[in-house]
Design a protein around this motif. Sequence first.
Motif, PDB file in Angstrom:
ATOM      1  N   GLN A 114       6.133  11.308   7.988  1.00 19.15           N
ATOM      2  CA  GLN A 114       4.683  11.364   7.732  1.00 19.15           C
ATOM      3  C   GLN A 114       3.925  11.235   9.038  1.00 19.15           C
ATOM      4  O   GLN A 114       3.108  10.336   9.213  1.00 19.15           O
TER       5      GLN A 114
ATOM      6  N   LYS B  52      -3.150   5.500  12.226  1.00 21.03           N
ATOM      7  CA  LYS B  52      -2.587   4.141  12.356  1.00 21.03           C
ATOM      8  C   LYS B  52      -2.678   3.670  13.810  1.00 21.03           C
ATOM      9  O   LYS B  52      -2.959   2.508  14.072  1.00 21.03           O
TER      10      LYS B  52
ATOM     11  N   THR C 220       6.408  -4.338   2.088  1.00 23.60           N
ATOM     12  CA  THR C 220       6.193  -3.381   3.166  1.00 23.60           C
ATOM     13  C   THR C 220       7.522  -3.074   3.835  1.00 23.60           C
ATOM     14  O   THR C 220       8.198  -3.986   4.316  1.00 23.60           O
ATOM     15  N   LYS C 221       7.882  -1.798   3.821  1.00 25.19           N
ATOM     16  CA  LYS C 221       9.185  -1.450   4.395  1.00 25.19           C
ATOM     17  C   LYS C 221       9.188  -1.675   5.904  1.00 25.19           C
ATOM     18  O   LYS C 221      10.099  -2.300   6.451  1.00 25.19           O
ATOM     19  N   SER C 222       8.170  -1.185   6.580  1.00 23.69           N
ATOM     20  CA  SER C 222       8.134  -1.310   8.038  1.00 23.69           C
ATOM     21  C   SER C 222       7.892  -2.754   8.465  1.00 23.69           C
ATOM     22  O   SER C 222       8.344  -3.188   9.514  1.00 23.69           O
ATOM     23  N   GLY C 223       7.168  -3.486   7.641  1.00 24.55           N
ATOM     24  CA  GLY C 223       6.823  -4.860   8.000  1.00 24.55           C
ATOM     25  C   GLY C 223       5.687  -4.928   9.004  1.00 24.55           C
ATOM     26  O   GLY C 223       5.329  -6.015   9.463  1.00 24.55           O
TER      27      GLY C 223
ATOM     28  N   ILE D 141       0.859  -1.197   0.000  1.00 26.57           N
ATOM     29  CA  ILE D 141       0.000   0.000   0.000  1.00 26.57           C
ATOM     30  C   ILE D 141       0.891   1.241   0.000  1.00 26.57           C
ATOM     31  O   ILE D 141       2.053   1.181   0.411  1.00 26.57           O
ATOM     32  N   GLY D 142       0.339   2.373  -0.430  1.00 23.80           N
ATOM     33  CA  GLY D 142       1.089   3.636  -0.435  1.00 23.80           C
ATOM     34  C   GLY D 142       2.330   3.526  -1.317  1.00 23.80           C
ATOM     35  O   GLY D 142       2.268   3.022  -2.444  1.00 23.80           O
ATOM     36  N   GLY D 143       3.458   3.939  -0.766  1.00 23.90           N
ATOM     37  CA  GLY D 143       4.701   3.903  -1.527  1.00 23.90           C
ATOM     38  C   GLY D 143       5.120   2.499  -1.914  1.00 23.90           C
ATOM     39  O   GLY D 143       5.946   2.308  -2.798  1.00 23.90           O
ATOM     40  N   SER D 144       4.543   1.504  -1.272  1.00 25.69           N
ATOM     41  CA  SER D 144       4.878   0.120  -1.615  1.00 25.69           C
ATOM     42  C   SER D 144       3.997  -0.417  -2.737  1.00 25.69           C
ATOM     43  O   SER D 144       4.049  -1.607  -3.037  1.00 25.69           O
TER      44      SER D 144
ATOM     45  N   THR E  58       2.666  -2.815   8.592  1.00 18.61           N
ATOM     46  CA  THR E  58       1.478  -2.118   8.091  1.00 18.61           C
ATOM     47  C   THR E  58       0.275  -3.063   8.168  1.00 18.61           C
ATOM     48  O   THR E  58       0.293  -4.151   7.568  1.00 18.61           O
TER      49      THR E  58
ATOM     50  N   GLN F 144       0.820  11.317  -4.173  1.00 20.04           N
ATOM     51  CA  GLN F 144       1.340  10.823  -2.895  1.00 20.04           C
ATOM     52  C   GLN F 144       2.669  11.500  -2.541  1.00 20.04           C
ATOM     53  O   GLN F 144       2.878  11.949  -1.414  1.00 20.04           O
TER      54      GLN F 144
ATOM     55  N   GLY G 120       9.156   4.934   1.760  1.00 20.46           N
ATOM     56  CA  GLY G 120       8.213   4.260   0.856  1.00 20.46           C
ATOM     57  C   GLY G 120       7.980   4.985  -0.454  1.00 20.46           C
ATOM     58  O   GLY G 120       8.132   4.420  -1.536  1.00 20.46           O
ATOM     59  N   ARG G 121       7.614   6.271  -0.369  1.00 20.35           N
ATOM     60  CA  ARG G 121       7.233   6.979  -1.598  1.00 20.35           C
ATOM     61  C   ARG G 121       8.423   7.309  -2.494  1.00 20.35           C
ATOM     62  O   ARG G 121       8.243   7.781  -3.610  1.00 20.35           O
TER      63      ARG G 121
ATOM     64  N   GLU H 155       2.298  13.712   0.790  1.00 19.24           N
ATOM     65  CA  GLU H 155       2.865  13.135   2.013  1.00 19.24           C
ATOM     66  C   GLU H 155       4.217  13.771   2.355  1.00 19.24           C
ATOM     67  O   GLU H 155       4.583  13.875   3.522  1.00 19.24           O
TER      68      GLU H 155
END
Length: 446
Positions: free
Chosen positions: A408, A415, A133-136, A78-81, A138, A271, A193-194, A275
Amino acid sequence: MEIEISNINSCSIFRHNKVGSIKKTDIKMCVSNIFNKNCSDMLGWLDLPDIDSEQIEDILQFAKSIKKRFKNFVVLGIGGSALGVKMLKYAFFDSINKKEKIKTFVLDNIDGDYFVSLLNSLDLKKTAFNIITKSGTTCETITQMSIVLNLLKKKKISVQKNLFVTTSKGNSLYDYANNLGLKTFIIPQDVGGRFSVLSPVGLVPASIMGIDIVQLLNGAKNIRENAKSSSSNLAYISAHICSVALNNGLTNIVFMPYSQRLKLVSEYFAQLWAESLGKRYNRQGREVFTGQTPIKALGVTDQHSQLQLYSEGRNDKLFVFLKVKSSSFDITASDNIPFMLEIKNISLSKLLNNEFDSTRLSLAKLDRPSFAVFLDSVDEFNMGELIFYLQTMTAFMGEMLNINAYDQNGVEQSKLYTKASLGFEGLEKQKNELEKFRKNQKFLQF
Ligand code: PA5
């Protein structure tokens, strides 16, 4: 790539801020802040075009094996991913009905109708899934992953063969994926991400779809050289125009490609711009509530939908047009239409071009500033240039606004409430607030 700015200097708000009067020292300082990485520790995206040949080879070989083994390829992110991959898929395949090497889907929403109906339509044995997912952590993406893992297990399909993960090293997802024996691709820590489409986030899916990633990176490298220079720096000049516009009350930016293939570049840009630049505080911690609202539009389609507002509504918008010099296909109107003989022998590209100039001129006459970005064609090299141009333009604008373009915080609160609703530890206060909010909702019924 080039930009056309004749309409800018003729508009009243640019009378004292002519593009030709940009000081070289200002450009140099801004370029140095970005390219010497003085202003942030999240500028790893600047180096992505230099990815080493071993990594490229790994991606190409992996893509080859996926294409050989599977009929479908599903990206979960999602988003930048997700947005960069969606943009590339639309530009190279969907909009011109060209078949990807493997049927590709980008599921960047958790709406059940959309998600379940797609999964039901696929032969899962013949489907590869890429969790990005960068954060892992989300919620949306990890929930999607949980659903897919369960489905694969139920159908006795090997998760190791059908699923792979793109994330950053050392987070819980990375460890989990390694324990499961899944293939992983790494997103560098210093790439947000973006700004990540030229990392494995975009390169792996692009390569699987059949997009030439080497050319994509070559295009990015080419415009990066231009973005470092102190003369004719396209990204800097564009950001300068946007910042003057914003400082003079143009709080909206309409991004309007005159190319169906580039339609989703608007989503990608929206985005990046929203963002990165929509910020409450400046770098000194002073409240500034800054940013410029991106509006997604498409030429010529939206001439018959939004142009009325753009022309006669509030004069609070800057217009950025995007145009391709040569389209892949063209056709001429060759039949006689008795009540409109004028259209005889006009090609679609000529008509589009005429409408493009007509719209720009009509806005200029109303003192509504615009500039246009021209690509030679929609190929990998030009798309690489465009991506890097939009990223550096955003980075320069962040410098001009004196804000951190790489965080962001504004999306964190939502979230937190979501995680609170799921029962995550330490979020009891947020959980109570959410429950109270739900209890106090008033519905009007008829
Ligand atoms: O640009 C960003 O940082 C965000 O839009 C993220 O890409 C988005 O929130 C998804 O994050 P993640 O990749 O950690 O799942």
